[in-house]
Design a protein around this motif. Sequence first.
Motif, PDB file in Angstrom:
ATOM      1  N   ALA A 205     -17.672 -30.124  14.255  1.00  0.00           N
ATOM      2  CA  ALA A 205     -17.461 -29.414  12.994  1.00  0.00           C
ATOM      3  C   ALA A 205     -17.406 -30.410  11.842  1.00  0.00           C
ATOM      4  O   ALA A 205     -17.054 -31.581  12.018  1.00  0.00           O
ATOM      5  CB  ALA A 205     -16.155 -28.623  13.051  1.00  0.00           C
ATOM      6  N   GLU A 206     -17.787 -29.905  10.661  1.00  0.00           N
ATOM      7  CA  GLU A 206     -17.623 -30.696   9.440  1.00  0.00           C
ATOM      8  C   GLU A 206     -16.474 -30.098   8.640  1.00  0.00           C
ATOM      9  O   GLU A 206     -16.400 -28.875   8.475  1.00  0.00           O
ATOM     10  CB  GLU A 206     -18.904 -30.674   8.597  1.00  0.00           C
ATOM     11  N   LEU A 330     -14.339 -25.522   6.503  1.00  0.00           N
ATOM     12  CA  LEU A 330     -14.713 -26.019   7.827  1.00  0.00           C
ATOM     13  C   LEU A 330     -15.997 -25.325   8.253  1.00  0.00           C
ATOM     14  O   LEU A 330     -16.089 -24.101   8.231  1.00  0.00           O
ATOM     15  CB  LEU A 330     -13.593 -25.745   8.834  1.00  0.00           C
ATOM     16  N   THR A 331     -16.996 -26.122   8.611  1.00  0.00           N
ATOM     17  CA  THR A 331     -18.271 -25.583   9.084  1.00  0.00           C
ATOM     18  C   THR A 331     -18.484 -26.031  10.529  1.00  0.00           C
ATOM     19  O   THR A 331     -18.527 -27.241  10.798  1.00  0.00           O
ATOM     20  CB  THR A 331     -19.443 -26.109   8.227  1.00  0.00           C
ATOM     21  N   GLU A 332     -18.581 -25.063  11.423  1.00  0.00           N
ATOM     22  CA  GLU A 332     -18.871 -25.434  12.812  1.00  0.00           C
ATOM     23  C   GLU A 332     -20.327 -25.850  12.925  1.00  0.00           C
ATOM     24  O   GLU A 332     -21.221 -25.159  12.438  1.00  0.00           O
ATOM     25  CB  GLU A 332     -18.584 -24.256  13.743  1.00  0.00           C
ATOM     26  N   LEU A 333     -20.582 -27.008  13.568  1.00  0.00           N
ATOM     27  CA  LEU A 333     -21.956 -27.502  13.705  1.00  0.00           C
ATOM     28  C   LEU A 333     -22.559 -27.082  15.045  1.00  0.00           C
ATOM     29  O   LEU A 333     -23.732 -26.743  15.127  1.00  0.00           O
ATOM     30  CB  LEU A 333     -21.987 -29.029  13.574  1.00  0.00           C
ATOM     31  N   ASN A 334     -21.754 -27.128  16.090  1.00  0.00           N
ATOM     32  CA  ASN A 334     -22.259 -26.766  17.427  1.00  0.00           C
ATOM     33  C   ASN A 334     -21.079 -26.699  18.384  1.00  0.00           C
ATOM     34  O   ASN A 334     -20.016 -27.270  18.107  1.00  0.00           O
ATOM     35  CB  ASN A 334     -23.248 -27.830  17.924  1.00  0.00           C
ATOM     36  N   HIS A 335     -21.265 -26.001  19.477  1.00  0.00           N
ATOM     37  CA  HIS A 335     -20.272 -26.081  20.549  1.00  0.00           C
ATOM     38  C   HIS A 335     -20.949 -25.918  21.898  1.00  0.00           C
ATOM     39  O   HIS A 335     -22.000 -25.287  22.002  1.00  0.00           O
ATOM     40  CB  HIS A 335     -19.154 -25.033  20.372  1.00  0.00           C
ATOM     41  N   VAL A 336     -20.342 -26.536  22.900  1.00  0.00           N
ATOM     42  CA  VAL A 336     -20.801 -26.428  24.286  1.00  0.00           C
ATOM     43  C   VAL A 336     -19.567 -26.177  25.133  1.00  0.00           C
ATOM     44  O   VAL A 336     -18.577 -26.900  25.021  1.00  0.00           O
ATOM     45  CB  VAL A 336     -21.493 -27.737  24.741  1.00  0.00           C
ATOM     46  N   LEU A 337     -19.602 -25.148  25.947  1.00  0.00           N
ATOM     47  CA  LEU A 337     -18.449 -24.861  26.801  1.00  0.00           C
ATOM     48  C   LEU A 337     -18.445 -25.788  28.014  1.00  0.00           C
ATOM     49  O   LEU A 337     -19.503 -26.243  28.452  1.00  0.00           O
ATOM     50  CB  LEU A 337     -18.487 -23.404  27.259  1.00  0.00           C
TER      51      LEU A 337
END
Length: 434
Positions: A205-206, A330-337
């Motif tokens: 996240a940024e 807050l900007t979510e950039l990516n996620h991986v579970l």
Amino acid sequence: MTNLSPLLSRIADKRDDLIALTQALIRIPTLNPPGDNYREICEFLDRRLSAHGFTTELIRAFGTPGDSEKYPRWNIIARREGAYAGECVHFNSHTDVVEVGKGWTQDPFGGALIDGKIYGRGACDMKGGLAASIIAAEAFIETFPDFSGAIEISGTADEESGGYGGVAYLAEKGYFSPARVQHVIIPEPLNKDRVCLGHRGGWWAEIETFGEIAHGSMPFLGDCAVRHMGAVLDKFETDLFPAMAARHTDMPVVPEGARQSTMNINSIHGGQSEQSDDFTGLPAHCVPDSCRIVIDRRFLDEEPLDQVRAEVTGILDNLKSTRHRFDYNLTELNHVLPSMTDRDAPIAATLAAQIQKVLGKPAEFVASPGTYDQKHIDRIGKLKNCVAYGPGILELAHKPDEYIGVDDMMISVEVMARSLVSILLKTPNPTATP
Ligand SMILES: [Zn+2]
């Protein structure tokens, strides 16, 4: 009991072939980014596997990140049917390699063989593993042509940049559906005696803090976004990092330091943009009205993603209510579970039993600190029976003078081929159609 000596002597005879195949793969520079020579390596694998009775498909991941006419995202899936119906064992390797970097004493795309080690970018991560799986499959098929089920070998793009133009795309298209594939081995360099059950999750996240621009000689007339970010980092130090370190996991992550939640501050920037190196002037005097950081938060199977997010936004919201003029975005950039396969899943148990037989000691079950393509096979393909097992030393990945040991590859070939025996040489059902 199956007599294994014809298989083992056939593997021994293939040592030179294994070396030559690994060298040939290293000599195709499949750098990512940008995604060079994906078509070339797929065509090379096509020629190799077609000649050994595999049916091949070259699949371009149209429209995925980075895919263009100049840099098309090509993948190959090769399938060899056995004589009887049965289960399918799939070996998945990524064909891309990361940038070369500095510090090499060997040609990174030369594939030199020196003292039993083959050098090159991608030697261990993971062209050596790809070559080992091909040799294992070919030795098995030549020795036991009447096997049950099927063997698949894939070479896929873009693992190093998230796998969206590779395994994720193929999984979306159904190539990893449990109806088609029952067992997946990813020959990433986890070492010849370890079975990797999965990996931690990641959340990127940024965060931006805001201020108000003013003359630097009168900062009280503005509001400093960098000081606000300082308060955020201070809270991370006093609250977040100790809380993460106190958490325990059942995931056998290696190295030990990654057996907990971790967070990297990936970048920080506030105020005036940095000037290029040839700029010789002095900065103007301003109070920064913006400060940004990128965080790289790695989390455990025991931590729900919502909780990972809420822990950070909780700190930020708390500052908003207690600190004068504090505001953030807050900007979510990516996620991986996270992904974890049970150690008694069929493919994990089979590999572990064969490691024990070949090396005379129990296999070590591990989990990876970073993610790899297992996430897509698990989440998109809905296929849980998937692990990473392959030759090579994980710590050499992405380093200068990366190499793969030929003896280690030979051991992995034997473990893989014996695993095929264990899964695909079940007594054939005479009524099953070929
Ligand atoms: Zn890799």
